[in-house]
Design a protein around this motif. Sequence first.
Motif, short mmCIF file in Angstrom:
data_model
loop_
_atom_site.label_atom_id
_atom_site.label_comp_id
_atom_site.label_asym_id
_atom_site.label_seq_id
_atom_site.Cartn_x
_atom_site.Cartn_y
_atom_site.Cartn_z
N LYS A 189 -7.83 72.74 -44.68
CA LYS A 189 -7.83 71.89 -43.48
C LYS A 189 -6.99 70.64 -43.72
CE LYS A 189 -10.69 74.77 -41.64
NZ LYS A 189 -10.21 75.75 -40.66
N PRO A 190 -6.43 70.06 -42.66
CA PRO A 190 -5.54 68.90 -42.80
C PRO A 190 -6.13 67.73 -43.57
CG PRO A 190 -5.43 69.77 -40.57
CD PRO A 190 -6.55 70.50 -41.26
N GLU A 191 -7.42 67.44 -43.37
CA GLU A 191 -8.02 66.27 -44.02
C GLU A 191 -8.00 66.41 -45.54
OE1 GLU A 191 -9.39 68.04 -41.63
OE2 GLU A 191 -9.53 66.68 -39.92
N SER A 192 -8.40 67.60 -46.04
CA SER A 192 -8.38 67.83 -47.49
C SER A 192 -6.95 67.90 -48.00
CB SER A 192 -9.11 69.14 -47.81
OG SER A 192 -10.46 69.06 -47.45
N GLY A 212 8.21 76.01 -44.28
CA GLY A 212 8.32 77.23 -43.50
C GLY A 212 8.77 76.98 -42.08
N ASN A 213 8.28 77.81 -41.15
CA ASN A 213 8.69 77.67 -39.75
C ASN A 213 7.52 77.72 -38.78
OD1 ASN A 213 8.77 80.67 -40.54
ND2 ASN A 213 8.86 80.80 -38.32
N ASN A 214 6.30 77.62 -39.30
CA ASN A 214 5.11 77.65 -38.44
C ASN A 214 4.61 76.23 -38.23
OD1 ASN A 214 2.89 78.36 -36.97
ND2 ASN A 214 1.77 79.30 -38.66
N LEU A 215 4.77 75.73 -37.02
CA LEU A 215 4.38 74.34 -36.73
C LEU A 215 2.89 74.28 -36.41
CD1 LEU A 215 5.57 71.50 -36.49
CD2 LEU A 215 5.87 71.90 -34.05
N ASN A 216 2.08 74.11 -37.46
CA ASN A 216 0.63 74.01 -37.28
C ASN A 216 0.15 72.66 -37.83
OD1 ASN A 216 0.67 74.31 -40.11
ND2 ASN A 216 0.39 76.53 -39.95
N ASP A 217 -1.17 72.46 -37.84
CA ASP A 217 -1.73 71.17 -38.27
C ASP A 217 -1.37 70.84 -39.71
OD1 ASP A 217 -2.81 70.76 -35.79
OD2 ASP A 217 -4.82 71.45 -36.33
N ASN A 218 -1.39 71.85 -40.58
CA ASN A 218 -1.08 71.59 -41.98
C ASN A 218 0.40 71.25 -42.17
OD1 ASN A 218 -3.69 71.95 -42.93
ND2 ASN A 218 -3.42 74.12 -43.32
N ALA A 219 1.28 71.90 -41.41
CA ALA A 219 2.71 71.58 -41.49
C ALA A 219 2.94 70.13 -41.04
CB ALA A 219 3.52 72.55 -40.62
N VAL A 220 2.26 69.71 -39.99
CA VAL A 220 2.38 68.33 -39.52
C VAL A 220 1.83 67.36 -40.56
CG1 VAL A 220 1.62 66.69 -37.75
CG2 VAL A 220 2.38 68.98 -37.09
N TYR A 222 1.92 67.75 -43.80
CA TYR A 222 3.00 67.62 -44.79
C TYR A 222 4.09 66.68 -44.28
CZ TYR A 222 1.34 71.41 -47.85
OH TYR A 222 0.61 72.19 -48.72
N MET A 223 4.46 66.83 -43.03
CA MET A 223 5.52 65.98 -42.46
C MET A 223 5.08 64.52 -42.38
SD MET A 223 6.99 68.38 -39.39
CE MET A 223 7.36 70.11 -39.67
N ASP A 224 3.83 64.29 -41.99
CA ASP A 224 3.31 62.93 -41.94
C ASP A 224 3.37 62.26 -43.31
OD1 ASP A 224 2.74 63.17 -39.26
OD2 ASP A 224 0.61 63.58 -39.54
N SER A 225 3.16 63.07 -44.37
CA SER A 225 3.13 62.54 -45.73
C SER A 225 4.52 62.37 -46.33
CB SER A 225 2.31 63.48 -46.63
OG SER A 225 1.03 63.72 -46.09
N SER A 226 5.55 62.83 -45.62
CA SER A 226 6.90 62.88 -46.18
C SER A 226 7.74 61.68 -45.78
CB SER A 226 7.62 64.16 -45.74
OG SER A 226 6.96 65.30 -46.24
N GLU A 227 8.62 61.30 -46.68
CA GLU A 227 9.59 60.25 -46.42
C GLU A 227 10.65 60.75 -45.44
OE1 GLU A 227 12.99 57.96 -49.04
OE2 GLU A 227 11.15 58.62 -50.01
N LYS A 228 11.08 62.01 -45.63
CA LYS A 228 12.07 62.63 -44.77
C LYS A 228 11.67 64.06 -44.47
CE LYS A 228 15.16 59.19 -45.12
NZ LYS A 228 15.53 58.31 -43.99
N ILE A 229 12.13 64.56 -43.30
CA ILE A 229 12.01 65.97 -42.96
C ILE A 229 13.41 66.57 -43.04
CG2 ILE A 229 11.40 67.66 -41.19
CD1 ILE A 229 9.50 65.49 -40.03
N LEU A 230 13.60 67.55 -43.92
CA LEU A 230 14.88 68.23 -44.01
C LEU A 230 14.83 69.42 -43.06
CD1 LEU A 230 15.42 68.11 -47.89
CD2 LEU A 230 16.06 66.43 -46.15
N LEU A 231 15.44 69.25 -41.91
CA LEU A 231 15.35 70.24 -40.83
C LEU A 231 16.48 71.26 -40.99
CD1 LEU A 231 13.74 70.93 -38.27
CD2 LEU A 231 15.33 69.49 -36.97
N VAL A 232 16.11 72.49 -41.33
CA VAL A 232 17.09 73.54 -41.62
C VAL A 232 17.42 74.30 -40.34
CG1 VAL A 232 17.58 75.60 -42.99
CG2 VAL A 232 16.18 73.75 -43.96
#
Length: 337
Positions: A189-192, A212-220, A222-232
């Motif tokens: 889950k996103p909180e953990s 990956g390519n699945n935009l779900n809560d966990n992917a978001v 990861y993005m929230d925690s990131s300095e940059k998003i490398l969009l392929v």
Amino acid sequence: LLDFKFQPNPLQLVESLTSEFPSSKLIAILSESEIVNLERVVLSGARAFIQYPYQADKLVVTIRRVLELSERNDKRALEASDTEVEERLSHTFTVFSPKGGAGTTTVATNLAISLHKALDEDVLLIDGKHLLGHVALYLNLRTANSITDLIAHAGMLDQQLIKQVTVKHASGIHALPSPNSISEAQGIKPESLFKVVQSLQRVYPNIIIDGGNNLNDNAVTYMDSSEKILLVLTPDLASLRDVRQFLEIAASLSYPKEKILLILNQAGRKADLKFEEIEEILKMKIFGTVPADGNLALSSLNEGVPIVMKKSRHAISKAYRQIAKDLAKNFQKDKEE
């Protein structure tokens, strides 16, 4: 060890036990159907979990980790009043594409190795595709360790436990593979996950996440925690359409435009859209370009040897080294500012 299968109200029992006996170390034994409640299990006070049926050595390792972690946490609590620990957050990048087949795992894997060589610092590669992730396959890693081993201890992680779970690759990078079963993946889950990423950032100065390519809560998360998003993206209309839609979603998530860096993958084929056309359509500059070579990419995957190690002088390897250097320049710029 608490087997949830034989308890009428196991979560309430965990809360009662940990409240009445705070020094106890409770490990939950969960069936596959109960893994979906993993977040509630951890929050209720369990120190770890193990999925039933389990192998004997897996149970022993889990118990040992819980005991070692508890001892180290108790020691740190005694030393906390005398020592102030400086937290160093890492440079974290999520490699993501809204279109399947764009090559996020290939980009993340080769970029992690290139960044490690460019900076001469530790780099952690996380398989953020919890379902059907392929980082271990790309690196030919044979291990039962996965991010689930850290999720079970979310909020209590330290450097020693993290280094036990992450796996060192021949290239020098460290890797954190995806879960070994679908039920374990569904229990994240996103909180953990956010707590785990924060702990990893205190240990590794550089982190690359295959989103990956699945935009779900966990992917978001990861993005929230990131300095940059490398969009392929790939140089075709379908990829451009999906990227444009993702940019709209990113704006709704309040991501600043400079948080997103475009990586053009599989470029240079005759039928491809031109570099300038892509920038004009997206109203963004392309940060890095990786040329196409389907045969090399396929042989690299089948052999479990990343392209930058298999053919270091190839144009693709040079492209990854350039992207890594440009990211390193961003580090220096941020440090000066």
